[in-house]
Every structure is written in C-alpha cells, then in structure tokens.
Design an enzyme around this catalytic site. Structure first.
Site, PDB file in Angstrom:
ATOM      1  N   ASP A  26      -6.261  -7.026   3.994  1.00  0.00           N
ATOM      2  CA  ASP A  26      -7.508  -6.165   3.217  1.00  0.00           C
ATOM      3  C   ASP A  26      -8.815  -6.785   2.420  1.00  0.00           C
ATOM      4  OD1 ASP A  26      -8.912  -3.572   1.996  1.00  0.00           O
ATOM      5  OD2 ASP A  26      -7.739  -4.409   0.357  1.00  0.00           O
ATOM      6  N   ASP A  59      -3.194 -17.684  -0.615  1.00  0.00           N
ATOM      7  CA  ASP A  59      -4.187 -18.683  -1.361  1.00  0.00           C
ATOM      8  C   ASP A  59      -4.415 -20.238  -0.579  1.00  0.00           C
ATOM      9  OD1 ASP A  59      -1.403 -20.267  -1.296  1.00  0.00           O
ATOM     10  OD2 ASP A  59      -2.254 -20.696  -3.502  1.00  0.00           O
ATOM     11  N   ASP A  95     -12.948  -9.267   4.416  1.00  0.00           N
ATOM     12  CA  ASP A  95     -13.821  -8.374   3.169  1.00  0.00           C
ATOM     13  C   ASP A  95     -14.358 -10.034   3.341  1.00  0.00           C
ATOM     14  OD1 ASP A  95     -13.742  -6.039   3.561  1.00  0.00           O
ATOM     15  OD2 ASP A  95     -14.110  -6.388   0.963  1.00  0.00           O
ATOM     16  N   TYR A 127       1.253  -1.465  -0.241  1.00  0.00           N
ATOM     17  CA  TYR A 127      -0.398  -0.325  -0.054  1.00  0.00           C
ATOM     18  C   TYR A 127       0.883   1.217  -0.054  1.00  0.00           C
ATOM     19  CZ  TYR A 127      -4.575  -1.817   1.328  1.00  0.00           C
ATOM     20  OH  TYR A 127      -5.766  -2.027   0.066  1.00  0.00           O
ATOM     21  N   LYS A 169       2.608 -15.445   1.713  1.00  0.00           N
ATOM     22  CA  LYS A 169       3.046 -16.222   0.308  1.00  0.00           C
ATOM     23  C   LYS A 169       4.592 -16.016   0.355  1.00  0.00           C
ATOM     24  CE  LYS A 169       1.797 -17.487  -3.846  1.00  0.00           C
ATOM     25  NZ  LYS A 169       0.412 -19.058  -3.755  1.00  0.00           N
TER      26      LYS A 169
HETATM   27  C1  IPM Z   1     -10.625  -1.229   4.070  1.00  0.00           C
HETATM   28  C2  IPM Z   1     -10.907  -0.629   2.803  1.00  0.00           C
HETATM   29  C3  IPM Z   1      -9.688   0.593   2.460  1.00  0.00           C
HETATM   30  C4  IPM Z   1      -8.111  -0.389   2.346  1.00  0.00           C
HETATM   31  C5  IPM Z   1     -10.008   1.700   1.204  1.00  0.00           C
HETATM   32  C6  IPM Z   1     -11.336   2.207   1.338  1.00  0.00           C
HETATM   33  C7  IPM Z   1      -8.547   2.641   0.960  1.00  0.00           C
HETATM   34  O1  IPM Z   1     -10.834  -1.450   2.000  1.00  0.00           O
HETATM   35  O2  IPM Z   1     -10.392  -0.669   4.964  1.00  0.00           O
HETATM   36  O3  IPM Z   1     -10.360  -2.338   4.028  1.00  0.00           O
HETATM   37  O4  IPM Z   1      -8.376  -0.561   1.478  1.00  0.00           O
HETATM   38  O5  IPM Z   1      -7.620  -0.412   3.061  1.00  0.00           O
HETATM   39 MG    MG Z   2     -10.952  -3.144   2.559  1.00  0.00          MG
END
Ligand code: IPM
Ligand code: MG
Length: 358
Positions: free
Chosen positions: A246, A222, A250, A140, A190
């Site tokens: 990240d 993975d 999710d 990042y 990885k």
């Molecule tokens: C998160 C979000 C952020 C990230 C974005 C909005 C920059 O997806 O907090 O997970 O990628 O960290």
């Molecule tokens: Mg995110």
C-alpha cells in the site's frame, strides 16, 4: 460476450468511471466486443442507500460477472461512522470475499510526463516497474484486532499474520509476471525485525526454486522506500505484503508524475479480476470536472489484458492515451506551463476520439 460490474463508488468515482464507460462503449461499437455493463453499489453511497458499504447484492452480482471495474470509495461524510460501516470496509470486503489476493500495480512513466515527476528526468525516464501486492491477508485482516482497555488505558491491536500458502501464492504470481518481463523479482520485507517477514523470506526462496530463469533478491522495506526514490529503475517486479505494498505503491505512483495515471488489477487464482485506479476518491475535487480519468481508462486496458484476453485492444487503449498526451492535452494534475489543460469529460472524449481514429 462479457458481463462487467461497474462500481463507481464515491467522490470522483462517478465522473472517472463515466469516462471509462465511454471507452468500453466505443470498443463495443467498433470492435464488436459485446461487453454488457451492470451497475452496483459499494462504499459510502452503498451505505447511504442500503445501510452497508458492501451490500450482499453487490457480491452476488460480482460473482455472476466476468470482471469488475471500480472507481473509488470514501469521503469525509462517512469518516465518523462505526468502523465496520465505513466505505473502506466495503473495498476490503469485496477484495476478501472474492479472494482477489494478487494486486498488480504497474508504475510506468509516460515519456511525455517525465517533467511532471518530482524526480529528475534521467532518474525516471523509461521507468517500468510492477508492484505485486498481497491483498487479502497480512495486517489488514489479521486477528486479533481492535481497541480495548488494558491496564486502565486504551490499547490498540492489529496483527500481521501470513500462512505460508498465502505467501507462496503471491510469490508464484510475482515470479510468473517477472517471467514475461525483466526476469527479476525483489521481495520486500522487514525480516530483520518481524518473524512474519522471516517466514515471508523463507517461502519466497522456496517458491523461487520453481523459477530458475528469474533472479530473486530481498530488500528491507525502509531501504526499498529509499531506493524507489534514489534509483527506481533498478527494479523490475517488486513483491510485498499488503501494508508495505500500500505504502510503496503510492510512492511509486508519484515517480510517474501523478497518482492519477496508475491503474491496478486485483486477481484471484483464475485471473478473475477487479480493476481500479490506485488513487482514492478525492472528495475535495469531486464534481468539478478536473479529476484525471486516465488511471481508470488504463484500468479498462488492464482488464482486457489480464481477464478478457484481448491484448490487442488493451494495447490500443494504451496507445490512445499516448496519442492524446503527445498532442499536449493534460488534466490539471499532470499539466505544466504550455500544456492544453482539459477537464475530466473532455479527456474522456479525446481518448475515445484517438481510439476511433487508429
Ligand atoms: C489502496 C487504498 C486502500 C488500501 C484503502 C482505500 C482501503 O489505499 O487501494 O491502496 O489501503 O488498500
Ligand atoms: Mg493505498
């Protein structure tokens, strides 16, 4: 007396933060918490008003506060801006400026929502997993980065970089959290392909020597993605780099039924923190009173637990959420046939009522 910076941001940010503020006000009136709130700008709205997604004023106020509560940033309106002016840069900027390296993303399944998960109930019931994501380094932030012309064509570059000290400190966070939970850390990398991950693995092994009571295992990312949907309950604490965290968070969020349920904490080395729901600004549903405010309300609970040392009040918020879910109230994203579907505002009011009748 704590001073809290409120950064609603964009999209559904304002409406979900409003519900969290109701909860804070209720704690102030009924538990003499004396939390004072100051509002600040971040993201697209900050760009609109000041020309920057992260005005210096915001950082200045943040440094004078005890904690930060953030809604969400971003939206189509700002997507075509130059990269450095986009709302997401504001979020990445504040994480980095305040050195909030330790991002805690718990994925807990409320039993009442087991049927909202896309996985079979027996696979997810009782799920209580903590993802510890490194938040201020890795690909990042690594340099070089950019898009340039090479050999007559466009060429994109990002760099996955970690100093050993950056790996060690997130390792210590993960091990210390594991000590208070199931005493297992799974480090996700990885290392079969990337040198930076080879170093990650070595440093995690070194850090683990200071925590003989915690078991360390390693998993390639993975495989970890696959294991998260195959058998998520095998994990206690998962520690990983910025990008992998990240993506995996999710995925873990969806195991719990809705990304609208999950809070997060981003902490510096002194446990100063920024608290935010892990979901985004959902511009498509903004202003419609249908967004789920629970992840933001649960972020207030995390703030009380991790930064303000008010564990009892944190527990009260969690049980208020449970009570409301028990009564069958759901926002649209977590509803099934037969549930009482309520809007954002009403969900906020119900939580406050449950909190006040405890
Ligand atoms: C998160 C979000 C952020 C990230 C974005 C909005 C920059 O997806 O907090 O997970 O990628 O960290
Ligand atoms: Mg995110």
């Amino acid at each position: 007396m704590s001073k809290i910076l409120i950064l609603p941001g964009d999209g559904i940010g304002t409406e979900i933060i409003d519900q969290a503020v109701k909860v804070i006000n209720s704690l102030n009136s009924n538990h003499e918490m004396g939390m004072t709130l100051v509002n600040g700008l971040i993201g697209g709205i900050a760009y609109d008003e000041t020309g920057s997604p992260l005005p210096e004023e915001t950082i200045k106020i943040a440094k004078s506060c005890d904690s930060i509560l953030l809604g969400a940033v971003g939206g189509p309106k700002w997507e075509s801006l130059e990269r450095d002016l986009r709302p997401e840069r504001g979020l990445l900027g504040i994480r980095s400026e305040l050195d909030l390296f330790s991002n805690l993303r718990p994925a807990i399944l409320y039993p009442q929502l087991a049927s909202a998960s896309s996985l079979k109930t027996e696979i997810v019931s009782g799920l209580d997993l903590m993802i510890v994501r490194e938040l201020v380094s890795g690909i990042y932030f690594g340099k070089p980065r950019g898009i340039e012309i090479r050999d007559g064509e466009r060429f994109g570059i990002n760099s996955a970089t970690y100093y050993e000290s950056e790996i060690a400190r997130i390792g210590h966070s993960a091990f210390q959290i594991a000590q208070k939970r199931g005493k297992r850390v799974c480090s996700v990398d990885k290392a079969n392909v990337l040198e930076v991950c080879e170093l990650w693995r070595e440093v995690m092994e070194e850090v683990s020597l200071s925590y003989p009571d915690v078991a360390l295992s390693h998993m390639y990312v993975d495989n970890a993605a696959m294991q998260l949907v195959r058998d998520p309950k095998q994990f206690d604490v998962m520690v990983t780099s910025n990008l992998f965290g990240d993506v995996l968070s999710d995925c873990a969020a969806m195991l719990t039924g809705s990304i609208g349920m999950l809070p997060s904490a981003s902490l510096d080395k002194n446990n100063f923190g920024m608290y935010e729901p892990i979901h985004g600004s959902a511009p498509d549903i903004a202003g419609k009173d249908i967004a789920n405010p629970l992840a933001t309300i649960l972020s207030v609970s995390m703030m009380l637990r991790y930064s303000l040392n008010q564990v009892e009040l944190a527990d009260k918020i969690n049980s208020a959420v449970s009570t409301v879910l028990d009564k069958g109230y759901r926002t649209k994203d977590i509803s099934a046939v037969g549930d009482k579907v309520v809007g954002t505002e009403e969900m906020g009011d119900l939580i406050v009522m449950a909190l006040e009748s405890q």
